[in-house]
Enzyme design. Structure first.
Site, mmCIF file in Angstrom:
data_model
loop_
_atom_site.group_PDB
_atom_site.id
_atom_site.type_symbol
_atom_site.label_atom_id
_atom_site.label_comp_id
_atom_site.label_asym_id
_atom_site.label_seq_id
_atom_site.Cartn_x
_atom_site.Cartn_y
_atom_site.Cartn_z
ATOM 1 N N ASP A 102 0.851 -1.177 0.000
ATOM 2 C CA ASP A 102 0.000 0.000 0.000
ATOM 3 C C ASP A 102 0.899 1.243 0.000
ATOM 4 O O ASP A 102 1.795 1.352 -0.825
ATOM 5 C CB ASP A 102 -0.978 -0.065 1.185
ATOM 6 C CG ASP A 102 -1.988 1.058 1.219
ATOM 7 O OD1 ASP A 102 -2.973 1.011 0.463
ATOM 8 O OD2 ASP A 102 -1.787 2.007 2.010
ATOM 9 N N HIS A 297 -7.037 -6.225 -1.454
ATOM 10 C CA HIS A 297 -5.994 -5.221 -1.254
ATOM 11 C C HIS A 297 -5.027 -5.549 -0.123
ATOM 12 O O HIS A 297 -3.882 -5.110 -0.144
ATOM 13 C CB HIS A 297 -6.646 -3.862 -0.974
ATOM 14 C CG HIS A 297 -5.656 -2.764 -0.776
ATOM 15 N ND1 HIS A 297 -4.820 -2.320 -1.789
ATOM 16 C CD2 HIS A 297 -5.337 -2.027 0.321
ATOM 17 C CE1 HIS A 297 -4.048 -1.349 -1.324
ATOM 18 N NE2 HIS A 297 -4.340 -1.156 -0.053
#
Length: 318
Positions: A102, A297
């Site tokens: 991320d 994610h």
């Protein structure tokens, strides 16, 4: 079972950083994203240690027990890269493999781009690198997605942190465990009159990779330390772009690996796919792109076994 220990280390950047670590051997730095902490690497720390590496996961600037300055402008990419690379000599190493997920991924990619002499390998999870844009990032995002794009929502002072702080545990439950409602655009857009968390559906049951105890840990961290400093990373998109003009056109030369989930909204769009298809032009020593099926994610938490195997295989090839 290998134990994870904790201590504070002063980075060469001057920031006193909390780190979790395990093992001895070549250094591997693990850089977390938003809204996380060292804890997002809990499955990798022991696996890397048992494979013969010194695995270190810091709370990055503005997070957890590291904390950081109040000033918004002190959360630029040069600051964040300085913190990460400044841990290398502080930990007694000459170089490191830098792994980021991320927001940690752009820090890892920039670390390799800025100081290839210190980074002997780089791994990005979820977020691929890209050449520096020719226009300020917020202008590009506004043109592509409109004012509702979540990163533009985060540019506001006070509004997003108030939303996230209102009920920290409930918000993190939605963000980490819920499914995003991204609509036809396929990107996170804040609904008119709503907030960032309205993008995500509250899950009836947590996914199997996220336990109530995991959620308790994250909630306690953010209840104590807040969201303002982590959000400052987003508020420096344009400032970081301005400060990195010297690297316009510079490639990322260390050996590299990209790991991404096939259901991750960051890469599940045509623009991202096109960029990944051309990635070798920007990252000439790209060793592999590993796609993880049925993965969203939160890559290394959702698929720890597969991520560990990919990391260890990459490290063994350096």
């Amino acid at each position: 079972m290998t134990e994870v220990s904790h201590r504070f280390v002063e980075s060469a950047s001057g920031l006193r950083m909390h780190v979790a670590e395990a093992g001895t051997g070549p250094l591997v730095l693990l850089l977390h994203g938003f809204p996380e902490s060292w804890y997002s690497w809990r499955h990798q720390l022991t696996a890397l240690a048992e494979a013969g590496y010194h695995a270190v996961a810091p709370d990055q600037r503005g997070y957890g027990r590291t904390g950081g300055p109040e000033e918004v402008e002190k959360y630029t990419i040069p600051h964040l890269v300085g913190d990460a690379l400044g841990l290398i000599p502080a930990l007694g190493a000459q170089d490191a493999v830098v792994v980021g997920h991320d927001w940690g991924a752009p820090v890892a990619w920039a670390s390799a781009q800025f100081r290839p002499d210190l980074v002997r390998g780089v791994v990005g999870l979820s977020v691929p690198p890209g050449p520096r844009s020719t226009a300020a990032p917020t202008a590009v995002l506004r043109h592509l997605f409109g004012e509702a794009y979540y990163m533009l929502y985060f540019q506001q002072r006070g509004v997003p942190e108030a939303e996230l702080q209102r009920d920290v545990r409930a918000g993190l439950r939605r963000l980490l465990g819920g499914r995003g409602e991204f609509g036809a655009a396929g990107v996170p857009l804040v609904p008119e009159g709503g907030g960032f968390l309205d993008i995500f559906r509250d899950p009836e049951v947590l996914p199997d990779w996220l336990t109530e105890e995991d959620l308790d840990f994250y909630a306690a961290e953010f209840e104590e330390h807040g969201f303002a400093r982590p959000l400052n990373w987003y508020r420096n998109l344009d400032r970081s772009w301005e400060l990195t003009a010297a690297w316009q056109g510079a490639r990322i030369t260390p050996p590299a690996l990209l790991v991404a989930g096939e259901r991750d909204v960051v890469v599940a769009n045509r623009a991202a796919q096109d960029g990944i298809d051309r990635l070798a032009e920007f990252v000439p020593d790209l060793r592999d792109v590993v796609w993880l099926p049925d993965t969203g994610h939160w890559t290394q938490q959702e698929r720890p076994k597969e991520v560990n195997e990919a990391l260890i295989a990459f490290l063994a090839g350096l």
